[in-house]
Every structure is written in structure tokens, then in C-alpha cells.
Design a protein around this motif. Structure first.
Motif, PDB file in Angstrom:
ATOM      1  N   THR A   7       0.840  -1.192   0.000  1.00 17.42           N
ATOM      2  CA  THR A   7       0.000   0.000   0.000  1.00 17.42           C
ATOM      3  C   THR A   7       0.872   1.237   0.000  1.00 17.42           C
ATOM      4  OG1 THR A   7      -1.921   1.055   1.004  1.00 17.42           O
ATOM      5  CG2 THR A   7      -0.292   0.168   2.523  1.00 17.42           C
ATOM      6  N   SER A   9       0.575   5.423   1.482  1.00 17.96           N
ATOM      7  CA  SER A   9      -0.264   6.378   2.212  1.00 17.96           C
ATOM      8  C   SER A   9      -0.906   7.408   1.287  1.00 17.96           C
ATOM      9  CB  SER A   9       0.567   7.153   3.221  1.00 17.96           C
ATOM     10  OG  SER A   9       1.108   6.288   4.170  1.00 17.96           O
ATOM     11  N   GLY A  59      -5.203   3.048  16.421  1.00 18.93           N
ATOM     12  CA  GLY A  59      -6.281   2.064  16.526  1.00 18.93           C
ATOM     13  C   GLY A  59      -6.077   1.126  17.700  1.00 18.93           C
ATOM     14  N   HIS A  60      -4.820   0.836  17.991  1.00 18.15           N
ATOM     15  CA  HIS A  60      -4.563  -0.084  19.096  1.00 18.15           C
ATOM     16  C   HIS A  60      -5.025   0.490  20.433  1.00 18.15           C
ATOM     17  CE1 HIS A  60      -2.947  -3.290  21.419  1.00 18.15           C
ATOM     18  NE2 HIS A  60      -2.479  -2.363  22.255  1.00 18.15           N
ATOM     19  N   ASP A 154     -13.522  -4.598  16.168  1.00 14.50           N
ATOM     20  CA  ASP A 154     -12.283  -4.063  15.636  1.00 14.50           C
ATOM     21  C   ASP A 154     -12.604  -3.665  14.199  1.00 14.50           C
ATOM     22  OD1 ASP A 154      -9.874  -3.619  14.376  1.00 14.50           O
ATOM     23  OD2 ASP A 154      -8.790  -5.093  15.570  1.00 14.50           O
ATOM     24  N   HIS A 157     -10.245  -1.875   9.646  1.00 20.58           N
ATOM     25  CA  HIS A 157     -10.224  -1.942   8.176  1.00 20.58           C
ATOM     26  C   HIS A 157     -11.497  -1.403   7.537  1.00 20.58           C
ATOM     27  CE1 HIS A 157      -7.405  -5.722   8.533  1.00 20.58           C
ATOM     28  NE2 HIS A 157      -6.911  -4.651   9.097  1.00 20.58           N
ATOM     29  N   SER A 178      -8.835   2.408  12.919  1.00 24.00           N
ATOM     30  CA  SER A 178      -7.428   2.813  12.828  1.00 24.00           C
ATOM     31  C   SER A 178      -7.284   3.821  11.694  1.00 24.00           C
ATOM     32  CB  SER A 178      -6.546   1.602  12.513  1.00 24.00           C
ATOM     33  OG  SER A 178      -5.274   2.040  12.056  1.00 24.00           O
ATOM     34  N   HIS A 180      -4.151   4.631  10.706  1.00 20.81           N
ATOM     35  CA  HIS A 180      -2.712   4.492  10.450  1.00 20.81           C
ATOM     36  C   HIS A 180      -2.409   4.825   8.984  1.00 20.81           C
ATOM     37  CE1 HIS A 180       1.082   2.243   9.691  1.00 20.81           C
ATOM     38  NE2 HIS A 180       1.363   2.752  10.880  1.00 20.81           N
ATOM     39  N   LYS A 183      -3.749   2.771   6.063  1.00 17.07           N
ATOM     40  CA  LYS A 183      -5.187   2.492   5.953  1.00 17.07           C
ATOM     41  C   LYS A 183      -5.851   3.310   4.830  1.00 17.07           C
ATOM     42  CE  LYS A 183      -5.622  -0.411   9.385  1.00 17.07           C
ATOM     43  NZ  LYS A 183      -4.217  -0.852   9.486  1.00 17.07           N
ATOM     44  N   ARG A 310       1.683  -8.996   0.642  1.00 17.22           N
ATOM     45  CA  ARG A 310       1.899  -9.332   2.058  1.00 17.22           C
ATOM     46  C   ARG A 310       1.040 -10.512   2.473  1.00 17.22           C
ATOM     47  NH1 ARG A 310       4.670  -4.996   4.749  1.00 17.22           N
ATOM     48  NH2 ARG A 310       4.352  -6.102   6.698  1.00 17.22           N
ATOM     49  N   TYR A 312      -0.928 -10.933   4.960  1.00  7.74           N
ATOM     50  CA  TYR A 312      -1.879 -10.535   6.003  1.00  7.74           C
ATOM     51  C   TYR A 312      -3.014 -11.544   5.995  1.00  7.74           C
ATOM     52  CZ  TYR A 312       0.172  -5.775   5.972  1.00  7.74           C
ATOM     53  OH  TYR A 312       0.998  -4.677   6.049  1.00  7.74           O
TER      54      TYR A 312
HETATM   55  N1  T4K Z   1      -6.668  -4.038  14.285  1.00  6.85           N
HETATM   56  C1  T4K Z   1      -6.392  -4.436  13.029  1.00  6.85           C
HETATM   57  C2  T4K Z   1      -7.263  -5.460  12.407  1.00  6.85           C
HETATM   58  C3  T4K Z   1      -5.319  -3.867  12.336  1.00  6.85           C
HETATM   59  O1  T4K Z   1      -5.041  -4.287  11.085  1.00  6.85           O
HETATM   60  C4  T4K Z   1      -4.532  -2.881  12.955  1.00  6.85           C
HETATM   61  C5  T4K Z   1      -3.399  -2.306  12.256  1.00  6.85           C
HETATM   62  C6  T4K Z   1      -4.880  -2.476  14.264  1.00  6.85           C
HETATM   63  C7  T4K Z   1      -5.954  -3.073  14.898  1.00  6.85           C
HETATM   64  C8  T4K Z   1      -4.106  -1.434  15.018  1.00  6.85           C
HETATM   65  O2  T4K Z   1      -4.224  -0.148  14.460  1.00  6.85           O
HETATM   66  P1  T4K Z   1      -2.999   0.924  14.620  1.00  6.85           P
HETATM   67  O3  T4K Z   1      -2.639   0.915  16.093  1.00  6.85           O
HETATM   68  O4  T4K Z   1      -1.864   0.477  13.757  1.00  6.85           O
HETATM   69  O5  T4K Z   1      -3.625   2.215  14.194  1.00  6.85           O
HETATM   70  C9  T4K Z   1       0.652  -2.316   9.192  1.00  6.85           C
HETATM   71  C10 T4K Z   1       0.188  -1.158  10.062  1.00  6.85           C
HETATM   72  O6  T4K Z   1       1.245  -0.616  10.846  1.00  6.85           O
HETATM   73  C11 T4K Z   1      -0.952  -1.477  10.937  1.00  6.85           C
HETATM   74  O7  T4K Z   1      -1.585  -0.242  11.250  1.00  6.85           O
HETATM   75  C12 T4K Z   1      -1.975  -2.376  10.267  1.00  6.85           C
HETATM   76  N2  T4K Z   1      -3.022  -2.795  11.145  1.00  6.85           N
HETATM   77  C13 T4K Z   1      -1.302  -3.609   9.695  1.00  6.85           C
HETATM   78  C14 T4K Z   1      -2.274  -4.509   8.981  1.00  6.85           C
HETATM   79  O8  T4K Z   1      -0.345  -3.173   8.746  1.00  6.85           O
HETATM   80  P2  T4K Z   1       2.981  -3.462   8.941  1.00  6.85           P
HETATM   81  O9  T4K Z   1       4.001  -3.796   9.937  1.00  6.85           O
HETATM   82  O10 T4K Z   1       2.583  -4.486   7.943  1.00  6.85           O
HETATM   83  O11 T4K Z   1       3.305  -2.077   8.177  1.00  6.85           O
HETATM   84  P3  T4K Z   1       4.544  -1.697   7.247  1.00  6.85           P
HETATM   85  O12 T4K Z   1       5.354  -0.664   7.956  1.00  6.85           O
HETATM   86  O13 T4K Z   1       5.226  -2.909   6.768  1.00  6.85           O
HETATM   87  O14 T4K Z   1       3.819  -0.948   6.033  1.00  6.85           O
HETATM   88  C15 T4K Z   1       3.136  -1.648   5.014  1.00  6.85           C
HETATM   89  C16 T4K Z   1       3.252  -0.864   3.729  1.00  6.85           C
HETATM   90  O15 T4K Z   1       2.597   0.373   3.841  1.00  6.85           O
HETATM   91  C17 T4K Z   1       4.682  -0.508   3.360  1.00  6.85           C
HETATM   92  O16 T4K Z   1       5.219  -1.563   2.613  1.00  6.85           O
HETATM   93  C18 T4K Z   1       4.536   0.767   2.569  1.00  6.85           C
HETATM   94  C19 T4K Z   1       3.277   1.397   3.088  1.00  6.85           C
HETATM   95  N3  T4K Z   1       3.528   2.546   3.978  1.00  6.85           N
HETATM   96  C20 T4K Z   1       3.925   2.293   5.277  1.00  6.85           C
HETATM   97  C21 T4K Z   1       4.141   3.336   6.137  1.00  6.85           C
HETATM   98  C22 T4K Z   1       4.575   3.078   7.555  1.00  6.85           C
HETATM   99  C23 T4K Z   1       3.354   3.823   3.519  1.00  6.85           C
HETATM  100  O17 T4K Z   1       3.015   4.049   2.350  1.00  6.85           O
HETATM  101  N4  T4K Z   1       3.556   4.867   4.376  1.00  6.85           N
HETATM  102  C24 T4K Z   1       3.955   4.688   5.680  1.00  6.85           C
HETATM  103  O18 T4K Z   1       4.106   5.673   6.421  1.00  6.85           O
HETATM  104  O19 T4K Z   1       1.688  -3.016   9.793  1.00  6.85           O
END
Ligand code: T4K
Length: 368
Positions: A7, A9, A59-60, A154, A157, A178, A180, A183, A310, A312
Motif C-alpha cells: 500500500t 499512504s 487504533g490499538h 475491531d 479496516h 485505525s 494508520h 489504511k 503481504r 496478512y
Molecule cells: N486491528 C487491526 C485489524 C489492524 O489491522 C490494525 C493495524 C490495528 C488493529 C491497530 O491499528 P494501529 O494501532 O496500527 O492504528 C501495518 C500497520 O502498521 C498497521 O496499522 C496495520 N493494522 C497492519 C495490517 O499493517 P505493517 O508492519 O505491515 O506495516 P509496514 O510498515 O510494513 O507498512 C506496510 C506498507 O505500507 C509498506 O510496505 C509501505 C506502506 N507505507 C507504510 C508506512 C509506515 C506507507 O506508504 N507509508 C507509511 O508511512 O503493519
């Protein structure tokens, strides 16, 4: 060729954001429920079609503090097919997660398996609208009423979705979103709880500010989960564009479907009746026996071509090493089956359709 990640942002134009934050240089009010916080909260209430919104840092913390605010005890029935956050929020509240299996089509909690898991220790149900697929809210809430259980969704998404014209955040006792960066809608980091009951709102407001009740009274062991003004400003800006973002996501999903629909051995995500989707994720299940290549082979082929799909959500949360084999993964066989076979493909508003064509060509090329 640049890499394509799962994804990317969404961001408003830089000038739009600069205009939104300009007044912070005059007020010097950067956090602790300032004017941006207030405006974002009101904007969200309208957009999400919900009674009440309490903003959070992420979201957490929305999940964790909602469980605390509801003063739950004992067991919470949930699903292991989710991000770590859902299960962690339960465990970090000193509650015991009980894992319910998922439906093989929507990947959400299977309500047919829910009733058998209810004991006299059960206090709540925490289902997940995984990938933006809506849980069977009617059935879950019928069961919750019958056993007088709380329901906390939750909804990380499910931003912007509706079911029968109602905002998805209006179901259950509370729904946690969330915002984040990854999202459909982001405020850089951020989250929110949607709910009906004003007393829950009061408890959440205090808990996100250390449990402070008044200048000389701290009535709960709270945390710091206040959304700051820069994040709220990003939320205000992104909210103006979210409908356009969702329709561009829809075009990407349609393109994936055009290429991948009908290929034997692939299971695509289904549209749900009476749900306005936000096209949050594009999960594909690879059935190796029929497709001829495993999920991991496809993952690696995509990776070699600079494409970051990914897994997921693999592994299931009930297998995490931090839980020291306390849970029996064989009790959630459908979730186990899906988690071993799923890949979520790149999906974001700016993903160009030619890139989707290329991703699908690579996938089709894996078929044997
Ligand atoms: N409940 C569910 C069902 C959730 O899926 C989540 C979060 C939560 C609760 C908790 O919400 P938050 O506390 O996070 O608000 C990511 C996210 O960090 C996470 O928010 C999300 N779910 C989860 C499904 O995915 P990672 O470790 O896979 O993220 P990361 O850093 O590998 O990023 C994925 C891709 O996104 C990157 O390859 C590129 C893109 N990206 C990433 C970042 C950080 C961007 O384009 N910009 C960015 O700033 O967890």
C-alpha cells in the motif's frame, strides 16, 4: 522500474495541509484536545454516521482503552485471523482471549461457532471486520443480547463503510477504527472509538488522558492516547478526499477481478450484499492443489519483480511465540487454512492499472 508495495499512504496536497496547520504557529496549542482535534471529531461524526466519536493516538489504543473503559472481566471471544493488535489489546487488559473460527468466505468470525465458546466467564465479543469485510453483525448481536455480552468491533479496516445505509461504526457497544498511514483513510497515526453511550465516552476521554478527572483528581489508571493537532489536521484534510480515494481503489479492485476472476485455484474476496465497501484490501487465497503454485511461490515471484504483496494475516495470533503455546490452533482450522494460503495484493488509490495488469500477468504465469 520502481518497487510497488502493498500500500501507499494517501496524502492531501502539501499546500492544503500547510494551510490547515498554519494557525498552530499562532496558537502554539499542539495537543491535549485543541481546535483541530475538536473539528476532526465533528467531521468524523458526520462522515461515519455515528452518535459519538472519541479520537485516539492509534487504533490499538482505541481497542485497549475501550476494553478498559467497559470494565470487562474474564474471557473475550475474538478471532485469531487479524493483526497482533486485536489479541494484544485483550491480553494487555488482563483478559483471556478465546478464539472463534472464521467463515471461509468473509474471513470474519463465524457466528455458528460462537455460542459453543460462551462460558460463565465470558464478558464480551471482539470480532474483526477483516479486510473491510463486514462481520455478521445481525447474528453476533442477537447472540450477544441473549447472553448479555458486550460487543466491541475491531473496525480498523472498515472506515467509511455502511451496512443497510447505517455507518459501520454504529454497531455493537463500540467500534474501533485505525487511521494508520497504511489504511484507506489516515491521520498519519490515529484512531477512534465510535459508540452510543455517553458514559462510555466520558470514561474514554479520561482514560486517554491518564485517567485525569479534574485538576486535583485522577480517578482511573489511564494512558496517554490523545491525538495531537498535526495528526488531527491531516485527518481533516484527508477526509475531504476519502470518497475519491475509495472510488479509485474500486477501479483497482475491478481491474484485479477482470484478470483473476474464474482462474481455478484462486479465491477472490466477495462483495457483500447491502454493504458499501471501502476496498481496503485485495486478499487472494491460493489453493496449491488446484492452482499448481503455492502462496509462497507466488509471493517470491512477485518479490523478484519488485512487487511487495503481504501475507496478512499469517501467522495467526493464537500461534504467536509470546503466548507460549497457550492456545490450540487446531480449534480454528478454517483460520489456519486461510492464513497459510492468503496473499494481499498491492492496493492503493494511486496504483496505476498498468501495474495491476503486470502483477496479474506474473500471478497467471505461476499457474501450472
Ligand atoms: N486491528 C487491526 C485489524 C489492524 O489491522 C490494525 C493495524 C490495528 C488493529 C491497530 O491499528 P494501529 O494501532 O496500527 O492504528 C501495518 C500497520 O502498521 C498497521 O496499522 C496495520 N493494522 C497492519 C495490517 O499493517 P505493517 O508492519 O505491515 O506495516 P509496514 O510498515 O510494513 O507498512 C506496510 C506498507 O505500507 C509498506 O510496505 C509501505 C506502506 N507505507 C507504510 C508506512 C509506515 C506507507 O506508504 N507509508 C507509511 O508511512 O503493519
Amino acid at each position: 522500474m520502481p518497487n510497488i508495495l502493498v500500500t501507499r499512504s494517501s496524502m492531501p496536497g502539501m499546500q492544503e495541509y500547510m494551510d490547515e496547520i498554519e494557525e498552530l504557529w499562532e496558537s502554539h496549542w499542539l495537543t491535549n484536545m485543541g481546535t483541530k482535534h475538536l473539528k476532526f471529531q465533528e467531521d468524523l461524526k458526520k462522515y461515519l454516521m455515528v452518535d459519538q466519536v472519541e479520537l485516539m493516538t492509534n487504533g490499538h489504543m482505541a481497542l485497549e482503552l475501550t476494553l478498559q473503559a467497559l470494565n470487562l472481566q474474564g474471557e473475550v471471544i475474538t478471532t485469531p485471523f487479524t493483526f497482533a493488535s486485536t489479541t494484544h489489546a485483550i491480553v494487555r487488559n488482563g483478559l483471556t482471549p478465546v478464539f472463534c473460527d472464521i467463515d471461509p468466505v468473509t474471513y470474519t468470525m463465524d457466528p455458528n461457532k460462537l455460542e459453543d465458546l460462551i462460558t460463565d466467564r465470558t464478558s464480551a465479543i471482539m470480532p474483526v471486520h477483516v479486510y473491510g469485510n463486514l462481520c455478521d453483525v445481525d447474528e453476533i448481536e442477537r447472540i450477544a443480547r441473549k447472553y448479555e455480552l458486550r460487543v466491541i468491533y475491531d473496525a480498523a479496516h472498515a472506515f467509511g463503510e455502511t451496512y443497510r445505509g447505517k455507518g459501520v461504526g454504529s454497531f455493537g457497544n463500540a467500534s474501533c477504527f485505525s487511521f494508520h498511514a497504511t489504511k484507506v483513510f489516515n491521520s498519519i497515526e490515529g484512531g477512534a472509538v465510535c459508540f452510543h453511550d455517553e458514559s462510555l465516552g466520558k470514561a474514554l476521554y479520561e482514560l486517554k488522558n491518564f485517567g485525569i478527572h479534574g485538576p486535583e483528581e485522577v480517578c482511573a489508571v489511564g494512558a496517554n492516547a490523545k491525538m495531537n493537532e498535526f495528526c488531527a489536521a491531516m485527518g481533516i484534510c484527508n477526509l475531504r478526499h476519502v470518497e475519491d480515494e475509495i472510488s479509485r481503489r474500486q477501479a483497482v479492485v475491478q481491474r484485479y477481478r477482470m484478470h483473476l476472476e474464474g482462474i481455478e485455484g484462486l479465491q477472490l474476496n466477495q462483495a457483500q450484499p447491502e454493504v458499501k465497501s471501502n476496498y481496503a484490501y485485495f486478499p487472494v487465497i491460493f489453493e496449491e492443489r488446484i492452482f499448481g503454485a503455492s502462496r509462497s511461490e507466488v509471493f517470491e515471484r512477485l518479490e523478484k519483480n519488485g512487487i511487495g504483496a503481504r501475507k496478512y494475516f499469517y501467522p495467526l495470533t493464537n500461534t504467536f511465540s509470546c503466548f507460549h503455546q497457550r492456545y490450540d490452533v487446531n480449534e480454528t482450522p478454517v483460520a489456519l487454512h486461510v492464513s497459510k494460503r492468503v496473499l494481499t495484493l498491492p492496493l492503493y488509490a494511486d496504483l496505476c492499472l498498468q501495474d495491476v495488469d503486470r502483477i496479474c500477468e506474473i500471478i497467471k504465469d505461476c499457474k501450472r
